[in-house]
Design an enzyme around this catalytic site. Structure first.
Site, short mmCIF file in Angstrom:
data_model
loop_
_atom_site.label_atom_id
_atom_site.label_comp_id
_atom_site.label_asym_id
_atom_site.label_seq_id
_atom_site.Cartn_x
_atom_site.Cartn_y
_atom_site.Cartn_z
N LYS A 35 19.70 17.92 36.12
CA LYS A 35 20.88 17.78 35.25
C LYS A 35 20.63 16.68 34.23
CE LYS A 35 22.96 14.70 38.64
NZ LYS A 35 23.84 14.64 39.82
N ARG A 130 35.73 13.96 45.45
CA ARG A 130 35.67 14.38 44.04
C ARG A 130 35.81 15.91 44.03
NH1 ARG A 130 30.20 11.84 41.68
NH2 ARG A 130 29.54 13.59 42.97
N TYR A 252 22.97 -11.28 17.15
CA TYR A 252 24.43 -11.23 16.98
C TYR A 252 25.12 -12.18 17.95
CZ TYR A 252 24.07 -7.05 14.09
OH TYR A 252 23.78 -6.17 13.09
N MET A 300 21.36 -2.64 17.72
CA MET A 300 21.25 -1.18 17.69
C MET A 300 19.79 -0.73 17.64
SD MET A 300 22.88 1.51 14.96
CE MET A 300 24.59 1.23 15.40
C1 LIG Z 1 22.90 14.42 40.93
C2 LIG Z 1 23.05 15.14 42.19
C3 LIG Z 1 22.06 15.12 43.17
C4 LIG Z 1 20.82 14.25 43.05
O1 LIG Z 1 21.15 12.93 43.40
P1 LIG Z 1 20.03 11.78 43.37
O2 LIG Z 1 20.74 10.58 43.87
O3 LIG Z 1 19.61 11.63 41.96
O4 LIG Z 1 18.94 12.24 44.25
C5 LIG Z 1 22.22 15.90 44.29
N1 LIG Z 1 23.34 16.65 44.46
C6 LIG Z 1 24.33 16.69 43.55
C7 LIG Z 1 25.52 17.52 43.79
C8 LIG Z 1 24.23 15.93 42.40
O5 LIG Z 1 25.22 15.96 41.50
#
Ligand SMILES: *Cc1c(COP(=O)(O)O)cnc(C)c1O
Length: 355
Positions: A35, A130, A252, A300
């Protein structure tokens, strides 16, 4: 010459880290989590390097479609499922595995075209609070999905909130087992932290993310100690050198004031490249392979570093922001965040090379 910043992605490191996952969870199948543009490493690139995984998991349906169209033939899972009915048709057409975590998604499945068949990950909320069905609600949902005409393969899934700290996974495993005990369905539970620390969570499928990219999920164990190799090295160069006199300030807000004469380097990397603006004075950095520290506020497009004791550093001297030789975990800790955030913040304007 172009601006000197670049991110080098090591495909070998990605492959090596997948082998570390395999070593820890030898009997589980692996969904490589890519992701957020593969945590900044590039979806197609990461999928290619991680072709040895048994499947890919991500959130973005467009990326999943791109991967299918590019010929990826294994399981492709959408970690939050679909957000509207139209996406369900896309998922069916591309044979995507979908998470189902709420009633709305169940309704979409019920209304799916007669011919549509899905591999489903049923998400159970065992304490993260969640996404997912509570164990109580999950019982009915599970009964309904087991023989659902649109469901081909059903897998039980949950996600751990505290696999990386002392609270561990037992409390969530207990809740999960209330649903899963006695069931023959496959299970998909472990993130990186659980893969590394809790073999009892490995089950049928694991979901490593951060460890594939060579960073640690733990605050108290380094990536190096885990045998992981950094996949992304963010590198740039010194583009100017200044001599501060005592009492002069830099950047800055003038938040850093020299108490003695000080040589400083200006590096072509700023928060618009993905470097955290909240990294304070003292954040570690490598200059010509030697450890140094940042000074003052990150701008930046540039940041300032202390060249005390590094007299050979000059314009053109290479700088490593994180990666090979300096873990993103360490930079993140100095900036009060986690490596996940640094990696996936890598800005599109930074050229990427494969190494
Ligand atoms: C991001 C995610 C993972 C991976 O988690 P890591 O801590 O990066 O290994 C696994 N399962 C779900 C549902 C996630 O959203």
């Amino acid at each position: 010459m172009p601006r000197p910043i670049k991110a080098a992605i090591s495909l070998d490191a990605l492959r090596h880290n997948l082998a570390v996952v395999r070593r820890h969870a030898p009997r589980a199948s692996v969904f490589a989590v890519i992701k957020a543009n593969a945590y900044g490493h590039g979806v197609l690139r990461a999928a290619r390097a991680l072709a040895g995984a048994d499947g890919i998991a991500l959130l973005e349906i467009d990326d999943a479609v791109r991967l299918r169209d590019a010929g990826f033939g294994k399981r492709l899972a959408l970690l939050q499922g679909v957000f509207e009915a139209a996406e369900l048709q896309v998922a069916a057409a591309h044979d995507l595995t979908i998470v189902i975590h709420n009633q709305e998604q169940l309704r979409m499945l019920d209304a799916a075209r007669d011919s549509a068949r899905f591999d489903v990950l049923l998400k159970i909320d065992t304490g993260m609070n969640r996404l997912g069905f509570t164990p109580r609600a999950a019982r009915d949902v599970l009964a309904g999905l087991k023989h659902h005409r649109a469901v081909r393969r059903l897998t039980l899934m949950t996600h751990f909130a505290t696999a990386d700290d002392a609270r561990g996974v037992a409390w969530q495993m207990q809740a999960f087992d209330e649903i899963a005990a006695g069931s023959k369905l496959q299970r998909c539970l472990a993130n990186s932290a659980a893969i590394l620390r809790y073999p009892e969570t490995h089950a049928d499928w694991v979901r490593p993310g951060i460890m594939l990219y060579g960073c640690t999920p733990f605050a108290d164990v380094t990536a190096e100690q885990l045998g992981l190799q950094p996949a992304m090295t963010l590198a740039s160069e010194i583009i100017a050198v200044r001599e501060l006199r005592p009492g002069e300030r830099i950047g800055y807000g003038g938040t850093f004031e020299a108490t003695q004469a000080k040589r400083v380097g200006i590096v072509a990397c700023g928060y618009a490249d993905g470097y955290p603006r909240h990294a304070p004075t003292g954040t570690p950095i490598l200059v010509g392979g030697r450890r140094a520290r940042t000074l003052g506020r990150v701008s930046m497009d540039m940041l300032c570093i202390d060249l005390s004791g590094i007299s050979t550093a000059q314009i053109g001297t290479p700088v490593t922001l994180w990666g090979e030789g300096l873990s993103a975990d360490e930079v993140a800790a100095a900036a009060g965040t986690v490596s996940y955030e640094l990696l996936c913040a890598l800005a599109p304007r930074v050229p990427v090379i494969e190494a």
